[in-house]
Scaffold this motif. Structure first.
Motif, PDB file in Angstrom:
ATOM      1  N   LEU A   5       0.842  -1.195   0.000  1.00 58.19           N
ATOM      2  CA  LEU A   5       0.000   0.000   0.000  1.00 58.19           C
ATOM      3  C   LEU A   5       0.873   1.238   0.000  1.00 58.19           C
ATOM      4  O   LEU A   5       2.063   1.184   0.328  1.00 58.19           O
ATOM      5  CB  LEU A   5      -0.917   0.038   1.233  1.00 58.19           C
ATOM      6  CG  LEU A   5      -2.133  -0.895   1.229  1.00 58.19           C
ATOM      7  CD1 LEU A   5      -1.735  -2.261   1.768  1.00 58.19           C
ATOM      8  CD2 LEU A   5      -3.250  -0.312   2.080  1.00 58.19           C
ATOM      9  N   ALA A   6       0.250   2.360  -0.362  1.00 56.73           N
ATOM     10  CA  ALA A   6       0.941   3.642  -0.214  1.00 56.73           C
ATOM     11  C   ALA A   6       1.221   3.869   1.270  1.00 56.73           C
ATOM     12  O   ALA A   6       0.494   3.382   2.136  1.00 56.73           O
ATOM     13  CB  ALA A   6       0.081   4.769  -0.781  1.00 56.73           C
ATOM     14  N   PRO A   7       2.291   4.593   1.606  1.00 49.30           N
ATOM     15  CA  PRO A   7       2.641   4.784   3.022  1.00 49.30           C
ATOM     16  C   PRO A   7       1.479   5.319   3.857  1.00 49.30           C
ATOM     17  O   PRO A   7       1.270   4.878   4.983  1.00 49.30           O
ATOM     18  CB  PRO A   7       3.799   5.781   2.959  1.00 49.30           C
ATOM     19  CG  PRO A   7       4.414   5.563   1.620  1.00 49.30           C
ATOM     20  CD  PRO A   7       3.287   5.209   0.710  1.00 49.30           C
ATOM     21  N   THR A   8       0.709   6.278   3.295  1.00 49.88           N
ATOM     22  CA  THR A   8      -0.399   6.836   4.068  1.00 49.88           C
ATOM     23  C   THR A   8      -1.492   5.797   4.306  1.00 49.88           C
ATOM     24  O   THR A   8      -2.071   5.722   5.391  1.00 49.88           O
ATOM     25  CB  THR A   8      -0.984   8.040   3.320  1.00 49.88           C
ATOM     26  OG1 THR A   8      -1.222   7.667   1.957  1.00 49.88           O
ATOM     27  CG2 THR A   8      -0.023   9.215   3.353  1.00 49.88           C
TER      28      THR A   8
ATOM     29  N   LEU B 125     -15.930  -2.397  13.155  1.00 48.33           N
ATOM     30  CA  LEU B 125     -15.243  -1.255  12.541  1.00 48.33           C
ATOM     31  C   LEU B 125     -14.541  -1.761  11.288  1.00 48.33           C
ATOM     32  O   LEU B 125     -13.713  -2.680  11.360  1.00 48.33           O
ATOM     33  CB  LEU B 125     -14.221  -0.652  13.512  1.00 48.33           C
ATOM     34  CG  LEU B 125     -13.357   0.487  12.969  1.00 48.33           C
ATOM     35  CD1 LEU B 125     -14.212   1.694  12.608  1.00 48.33           C
ATOM     36  CD2 LEU B 125     -12.281   0.886  13.981  1.00 48.33           C
ATOM     37  N   ALA B 126     -14.896  -1.198  10.136  1.00 49.15           N
ATOM     38  CA  ALA B 126     -14.356  -1.666   8.854  1.00 49.15           C
ATOM     39  C   ALA B 126     -13.894  -0.475   8.029  1.00 49.15           C
ATOM     40  O   ALA B 126     -14.499   0.602   8.077  1.00 49.15           O
ATOM     41  CB  ALA B 126     -15.399  -2.464   8.070  1.00 49.15           C
ATOM     42  N   GLY B 127     -12.822  -0.692   7.294  1.00 50.47           N
ATOM     43  CA  GLY B 127     -12.293   0.361   6.427  1.00 50.47           C
ATOM     44  C   GLY B 127     -11.852  -0.217   5.099  1.00 50.47           C
ATOM     45  O   GLY B 127     -11.401  -1.362   5.010  1.00 50.47           O
ATOM     46  N   VAL B 128     -12.008   0.586   4.035  1.00 51.67           N
ATOM     47  CA  VAL B 128     -11.561   0.217   2.687  1.00 51.67           C
ATOM     48  C   VAL B 128     -10.450   1.175   2.304  1.00 51.67           C
ATOM     49  O   VAL B 128     -10.656   2.392   2.246  1.00 51.67           O
ATOM     50  CB  VAL B 128     -12.714   0.289   1.670  1.00 51.67           C
ATOM     51  CG1 VAL B 128     -12.221  -0.086   0.286  1.00 51.67           C
ATOM     52  CG2 VAL B 128     -13.858  -0.615   2.102  1.00 51.67           C
ATOM     53  N   LEU B 129      -9.266   0.644   2.021  1.00 49.53           N
ATOM     54  CA  LEU B 129      -8.080   1.454   1.729  1.00 49.53           C
ATOM     55  C   LEU B 129      -7.547   1.077   0.361  1.00 49.53           C
ATOM     56  O   LEU B 129      -7.169  -0.080   0.124  1.00 49.53           O
ATOM     57  CB  LEU B 129      -6.996   1.216   2.797  1.00 49.53           C
ATOM     58  CG  LEU B 129      -7.434   1.470   4.242  1.00 49.53           C
ATOM     59  CD1 LEU B 129      -6.368   1.007   5.206  1.00 49.53           C
ATOM     60  CD2 LEU B 129      -7.743   2.938   4.448  1.00 49.53           C
ATOM     61  N   PRO B 130      -7.506   2.014  -0.600  1.00 52.70           N
ATOM     62  CA  PRO B 130      -7.018   1.698  -1.949  1.00 52.70           C
ATOM     63  C   PRO B 130      -5.513   1.465  -1.952  1.00 52.70           C
ATOM     64  O   PRO B 130      -4.790   1.964  -1.087  1.00 52.70           O
ATOM     65  CB  PRO B 130      -7.397   2.931  -2.765  1.00 52.70           C
ATOM     66  CG  PRO B 130      -7.445   4.034  -1.759  1.00 52.70           C
ATOM     67  CD  PRO B 130      -7.921   3.415  -0.474  1.00 52.70           C
TER      68      PRO B 130
ATOM     69  N   PRO C  78       1.831   3.120  -5.358  1.00 53.13           N
ATOM     70  CA  PRO C  78       2.237   3.178  -3.966  1.00 53.13           C
ATOM     71  C   PRO C  78       3.723   3.082  -3.814  1.00 53.13           C
ATOM     72  O   PRO C  78       4.406   2.359  -4.536  1.00 53.13           O
ATOM     73  CB  PRO C  78       1.522   1.968  -3.355  1.00 53.13           C
ATOM     74  CG  PRO C  78       1.300   1.046  -4.481  1.00 53.13           C
ATOM     75  CD  PRO C  78       1.101   1.890  -5.675  1.00 53.13           C
ATOM     76  N   GLY C  79       4.229   3.807  -2.906  1.00 50.93           N
ATOM     77  CA  GLY C  79       5.651   3.745  -2.626  1.00 50.93           C
ATOM     78  C   GLY C  79       5.954   2.563  -1.759  1.00 50.93           C
ATOM     79  O   GLY C  79       5.114   1.859  -1.244  1.00 50.93           O
TER      80      GLY C  79
END
Length: 576
Positions: free
Chosen positions: A301-304, A390-395, A404-405
């Motif tokens: 993933l990207a660092p963020t 608690l759920a999250g979607v992260l590209p 992504p770096g």
């Protein structure tokens, strides 16, 4: 390449001008079908060329319209277009001056046998209305659009300048906050870590106490590491090397204890997906039943986004420990084709195990903002069995679409600015070809006041003024036209009683004294469809003041002379 809308518009305009040219030529009946078709094709082909060659098309149309009545509508359009597209003042003046002179000269040459001062003035006004007035209107329109584009560019410049000033202010404030956090919290955390480290080796502590002190020391070291990350992000988005533990010793603590603390902090776990395992182990060590499940092909993933995944699991575990102590917790990491789905679900709190805790909901709010900055989203809510999810979607990629770096880069760009205000985006096309959205609230007070006062009022006033000038010119031309027609009628038309007063056999000189000379454009075409004239005779054809038997018939009186005498007179009707 023209956009589809402009192509359709140009095709429709060309067809309209071609049909109008064909209709005018057909009504004039000046040359038959071949000439009508040729004029229509010329009008249709010259229309789109006016965009690329405005001066040439205007001059060609001005010259051709002197003898081709069907090109009159094209002349208006060409003059308008040339006024919009010829920007140089000198070139525009020369172009319109030549067009005006050429059109007036050719019109005068066509009417040369019947030329009079009234006809010349009427022609000058007609040429002025058809060439100069559309050109001035088109130039005014172009200058107004140019002014609007200039104001829009100026507004965008002010927006960029204001954004830069605001950005600098944010940077200074972030640096101040970072410095305060580093100086205050960093110092206190360092003291806690050092004292707990010294207390841990105290021989008087029991094993249980030593274990609790060790947990406190590890928590303080982790808090110090996270503080350094936040300070680095607030300053410039990266951790500054060499900014480790504050170089102080408190309460006589040896400096080698501080060095050991720095080494332990350097070994702190990653704050990304790789660090979720450490969170799970820490929760299990605290007595919680935690399961970690992974599915799908692991992708970076990207660092963020990587940091956001860690924070999401951390927040889920924290909420479960606070609100449902003793409940089972399930953490699931699903690597989907386009994003990572992170879920933290806990069961309902055991009976009697719940505690009343104070919570302002700031953790979930901050988590939602963090995931939105990386292009993801978060959902939190109760489950059907009374638990919480608690759920999250992260590209996998950043919101800007970049790849992504590497996860180990150490850069966690959490705080990002917007890509830019839409008001800063200028049109890519040429001036006047696009209408970008724009508000005028960021203008200087004087400029905004001038625009609000003059924008609509000046446009209406100038438009009314141009319309009034055109109307005045048309009225003058109409009056002159009536005067000219009256004069021409006196030279070319007679009443039936004048026809009856002439008798065959009279001398030619006596007959001509009673009749007008007939030299007028009104009498053109009277010989078409007339009966044959006597051989060797010289005839004078005059129009009648009466109407014909139908609208398309003109009554004609003809007088034929030979050897100085009137040898024949007759009346008939011709088409026209």
């Amino acid at each position: 390449m023209w956009p589809p809308g402009r192509i359709v518009g140009e095709v429709l305009l060309s067809l309209t001008l071609g049909l109008m040219a064909a209709g005018i030529e057909a009504l004039a009946d000046n040359g038959g079908t071949v000439r009508t078709v040729a004029v229509a094709l010329a009008a249709a082909l010259l229309s789109p060329l006016r965009r690329a060659l405005p001066a040439i098309v205007l001059l060609v149309t001005a010259v051709a319209s002197g003898g081709l009545d069907g090109l009159a509508p094209l002349l208006l359009v060409a003059a308008w277009s040339a006024g919009r597209r010829i920007t140089a003042v000198g070139r525009a003046t020369c172009t319109f001056g030549f067009a005006y002179v050429l059109s007036l000269a050719l019109s005068a040459a066509w009417a040369l046998p019947y030329l009079s001062p009234a006809i010349l003035i009427m022609g000058a006004l007609a040429t002025l209305v058809s060439v100069i007035v559309p050109g001035l209107a088109g130039r005014y329109w172009s200058q107004r659009r140019t002014l609007a584009d200039t104001l829009r560019e100026y507004h965008a410049h002010l927006q960029r300048e204001r954004e830069m000033i605001a950005g600098q202010a944010r940077i200074r404030e972030r640096q101040r906050i970072a410095q305060d956090m580093h100086d205050s919290l960093g110092h206190q955390l360092a003291l806690i870590s050092v004292h707990t480290g010294a207390l841990e080796v105290d021989r008087e502590l029991t094993g249980r106490q030593r274990e609790a002190v060790g947990v406190l020391r590890e928590a303080s070291v982790a808090a110090m590491h996270e503080l350094r990350e936040v300070v680095g992000l607030l300053r410039d988005g990266t951790e500054a090397p060499g900014q480790g533990v504050p170089p102080v010793t408190a309460g006589g603590v040896p400096t080698h204890a501080l060095a050991a603390l720095g080494e332990e902090e350097a070994k702190a776990p990653s704050r990304g997906v790789a660090g979720i395992e450490g969170l799970v182990e820490a929760s299990r060590g605290a007595g919680a039943a935690v399961r970690l499940r992974r599915s799908g092909e692991v992708r970076p993933l990207a660092p963020t986004a990587d940091h956001a995944a860690y924070r999401l699991v951390q927040e889920g575990l924290t909420n479960a420990h606070k609100h449902a102590p003793g409940a089972s917790i399930t953490i699931e990491l699903r690597y989907e084709p386009d994003s990572l789905v992170v879920e933290v679900t806990n069961g309902p709190a055991p009976a009697g195990g719940g505690r009343s805790v104070v919570s302002g909901g700031q953790g979930l709010t901050g988590l939602g903002e963090r995931t939105r900055l990386v292009g993801g989203m978060v959902h939190a809510g109760p489950t059907a069995d009374g638990g919480f999810r608690l759920a999250g979607v992260l590209p996998y990629t950043s919101p800007e679409g970049g790849a992504p770096g590497p996860a180990s880069s150490g850069t966690a760009e959490t705080f990002v600015d917007g890509t830019g205000d839409f008001r800063q985006q200028l049109p890519a096309g040429s001036p006047g070809e696009a209408d970008p959205v724009n508000d005028w609230n960021g203008m200087p007070k004087e400029l905004a006041k001038a625009m609000s006062r003059n924008r609509r009022g000046s446009g209406i006033a100038i438009g009314c003024g141009v319309a009034a000038v055109i109307a005045l010119l048309l009225v003058i031309a109409a009056v002159l036209g009536l005067v000219v027609m009256a004069g021409e009628a006196d030279k070319s038309m007679i009443e039936p009683k004048q026809y009856d007063a002439v008798t065959v056999g009279e001398s030619e000189s006596e007959v001509r004294k009673k009749l007008p000379d007939g030299v007028s454009f009104i009498n053109e075409g009277l010989e078409k469809g007339a009966p044959p004239a006597p051989k060797g005779a010289k005839c004078l054809s005059l129009s009648s003041t009466e109407f014909g038997s139908s609208l398309d018939k003109t009554p004609v009186y003809r007088f034929c002379f030979r050897d100085g005498k009137l040898i024949e007179k007759n009346s008939f009707e011709v088409k026209g």
